[in-house]
Design an enzyme around this catalytic site. Sequence first.
Site, short mmCIF file in Angstrom:
data_model
loop_
_atom_site.label_atom_id
_atom_site.label_comp_id
_atom_site.label_asym_id
_atom_site.label_seq_id
_atom_site.Cartn_x
_atom_site.Cartn_y
_atom_site.Cartn_z
N GLU A 120 82.39 82.50 38.24
CA GLU A 120 82.89 81.67 39.34
C GLU A 120 83.20 82.50 40.58
O GLU A 120 82.95 82.07 41.70
CB GLU A 120 84.14 80.91 38.90
N GLY A 127 86.34 87.30 32.84
CA GLY A 127 87.52 86.44 32.93
C GLY A 127 88.57 86.99 33.87
O GLY A 127 88.87 88.18 33.88
N LYS A 169 77.03 87.82 24.25
CA LYS A 169 78.13 87.36 25.10
C LYS A 169 78.95 86.38 24.28
O LYS A 169 78.44 85.34 23.86
CB LYS A 169 77.62 86.70 26.37
N CYS A 192 79.12 79.83 24.90
CA CYS A 192 79.16 78.56 25.63
C CYS A 192 80.07 77.57 24.91
O CYS A 192 79.85 77.26 23.74
CB CYS A 192 77.76 77.98 25.76
#
Length: 477
Positions: free
Chosen positions: A244, A220, A158, A119
Amino acid sequence: MSSVSAKSTEQLIGPTTEKTNVWESVFGSPRYIVAPMVDASELAWRLLSRRHGAQLCYTPMLHSSVFCRDPKYRREALTSTAEDRPLIVQFCGNDPSTLLEAALLAEPYCDAVDINIGCPQAIAKRGRYGAFLQDDWDLLGQIVSTLSKGLRVPVTCKLRVFAEIDKTVEYARMLESAGAKLLTVHGRTREQKGPLTGVASWDHIKAIRQAVTIPVFANGNIQCLQDVEKCIEETDVHGVMSAEGNLYNPYIFEARYPPSWEPALEYLDLVERYPAPASYIRGHLFKLFQHTLCLAENKEEREILATNSTMESFKKVVYALRDRYLPYHEGRLTWKEELSDYNLKLPPWLCQPYIRHPPEIHIQRVEMEKIETNDTLKRKFRDEEGNEISRKRFKKLKQVARRPNRSTVLVKRGSDLCCDCPNPVSLKCVHKLCRQCCRNKCFTENLDCIGHRNLTKTRRQMAIEFAAKRKSVQDTI
């Protein structure tokens, strides 16, 4: 395995090793993964994604310390169903013992525990977790090792990459040595966020995949199913994670671009069975209808969605947009839109990727704004004849510009000065003086001024009467 045979999958991911058993036996060899997303990957959205191709899902990022001390937070975070498996619970934090305590509480409800070390947001920097732990490898190794030894389920990580590929590879090997059984690699650095997001580096991901023996997921640059296949082909990873891409089109793993109201209505039906906060629902609908709500004709629906929090209002918006654009979608009406080039452009009511401007455009825009601001300031700090004026004078002129009526009064006052004093006469003064001169005059001449509330004569008279009354009382005693 959906839509792809086991043979073709083996060709894409390459031969498996002994340590890939976690990916195979625990997770069932998933290739299509939904990312852990704060306020977005809740149960209803995970179930929607699974119905349309997702093979593995993560919970939203959970704060380990809050998870340990708050039963309500814990209960809401672990809400799941039999359909919602395999499932990975993700935690953030920087204390090994707290993370282990949280992971032990979640262990019966999931198939693995993931540590968020990717993050990049400011809140992660303040809390010293996420990507801001990548500067402390000793602590990270201790965290991964503690959880790996204390849990029966696998521990995964992650992460984000460093700018240097060699350092990134060394970083991944350290996590593997500490006990991580799977790595999800987001091919961006922690500085690549917001308008500076840019393109993720698949070269970094490929280098990690070749350097470690545990399974690797890529994250990504995923905007459609073709990107998933291309990423697997170029990096040889075991699976691809979408964030997204999934939010703007939950049918991404089916290679479909549905009209926005289809996933919206399906999601709202799931929310009625598995409730979610209104803010989550609103966020999902804004993303699904992103291009539609940007049109001026849908201003009312956008305002309803932004200002209401009931299921009725959410459905009202979805039905209104469906009724407005269904005739175009079915071909009963023709959608006319001017195109500036010959590139294929999807109509706005279809789910489609969110395209960010390259960082170079953002940087150029910021530089142009700085130049324009400097030019404006230079022009502002000069009078009509081009002469420079001081900042103090400029501030005064701005005040006058904001209150033109008051400036007129000041001009009038300035034309009528107070005796020998340079201050202007107060318009409310009985004696036509400024405040200070009025106060002095009332004191020396025993006068009153109602406008300035200088009641010298009245107060003196009250003092005399009070003294006389007091004296009479003393005489009586």
